[in-house]
Scaffold this active site. Structure first.
Site, short mmCIF file in Angstrom:
data_model
loop_
_atom_site.label_atom_id
_atom_site.label_comp_id
_atom_site.label_asym_id
_atom_site.label_seq_id
_atom_site.Cartn_x
_atom_site.Cartn_y
_atom_site.Cartn_z
N ARG A 43 6.01 -9.79 19.48
CA ARG A 43 5.96 -11.10 20.13
C ARG A 43 4.62 -11.75 19.79
NH1 ARG A 43 2.58 -10.60 24.31
NH2 ARG A 43 2.23 -8.55 25.16
N ASN A 54 0.83 -1.19 0.00
CA ASN A 54 0.00 0.00 0.00
C ASN A 54 0.88 1.25 0.00
OD1 ASN A 54 -2.30 1.67 0.23
ND2 ASN A 54 -3.32 0.13 1.49
N HIS A 68 24.26 1.74 6.75
CA HIS A 68 25.48 2.50 7.05
C HIS A 68 26.47 1.58 7.76
CE1 HIS A 68 24.07 2.55 11.20
NE2 HIS A 68 22.89 2.91 10.71
N THR A 87 11.95 -7.97 14.94
CA THR A 87 13.40 -8.10 15.05
C THR A 87 13.86 -9.55 15.03
OG1 THR A 87 13.26 -8.13 17.46
CG2 THR A 87 13.57 -5.97 16.42
N LYS A 88 12.90 -10.49 15.19
CA LYS A 88 13.21 -11.92 15.23
C LYS A 88 12.24 -12.68 14.34
CE LYS A 88 15.03 -11.71 19.88
NZ LYS A 88 14.85 -12.05 21.27
#
Length: 187
Positions: free
Chosen positions: A178, A87, A118, A163-164
């Site tokens: 989570r 979207n 970076h 992040t996981k």
């Protein structure tokens, strides 16, 4: 019996979209890629695809990027798209490899990145692949970071930071994301 002529459907549709591509980069489209879909007159936000040297964009089925999307494939990066849509105002940053499966729905203002963009302490970030499975729904303002795999049939709630890895058939939410429910389905 009437003679029915088949109309040739172009593989790449641009609607107020721009492509900035190096000559050594390659776009493979098996079915169709639409850049700038749902664009209306008067919208100022165009869709942009930027491709660095020796980068690749591979589209297997029909994939649509709505107006205001910003896709950047850095030098040597590979972006693989199955089918679905992103979207408006979604951003993708691909330095290594990002794979998006089939029947994937990505809401507005999502950020998907396989690198930090970076170097830190003089060490270049080469990135880690991101894989999004089939039939995944990603809510608005979600951030998906490098090295993440999202399992099939999963739902990523709005505003989550992934992040996981996310297993199949679950709903995740929060920062960091989570599991909040299991065995969910969506249409």
């Amino acid at each position: 019996m009437r003679n029915i002529l088949k109309k040739r459907i172009p593989k790449l549709w641009l609607k107020n979209a721009k492509i900035d591509k190096c000559s050594s980069s390659v776009i493979y489209i098996k079915n169709r890629l639409v850049l700038g879909d749902k664009h209306k007159r008067g919208y100022k936000r165009s869709t942009l695809l930027r491709m660095g040297r020796k980068s690749e964009l591979c589209v297997e089925d029909i994939f649509r990027f709505y107006y205001g999307c910003d896709i950047q494939i850095f030098d040597g990066g590979r972006l693989e798209l199955g089918s679905g849509f992103c979207n408006s105002d979604t951003k993708i940053r691909c330095k290594n490899k990002i794979s998006i499966g089939y029947d994937v729905a990505i809401a507005h203002d999502v950020l998907i990145m396989d690198c930090d963009g970076h170097s830190v302490n003089g060490i270049e970030d080469l990135g880690k692949p991101v894989k999004i499975g089939n039939h995944v729904w990603i809510g608005s303002k979600v951030i998906i970071l490098k090295g993440v795999t999202i399992g099939e049939n999963s739902i990523i709630a709005a505003g989550s930071v992934v992040t996981k890895d996310v297993p199949p058939n679950v709903t995740v939410a929060g920062n960091p994301a989570r599991i909040v429910r299991q065995n969910d389905t969506w249409r």
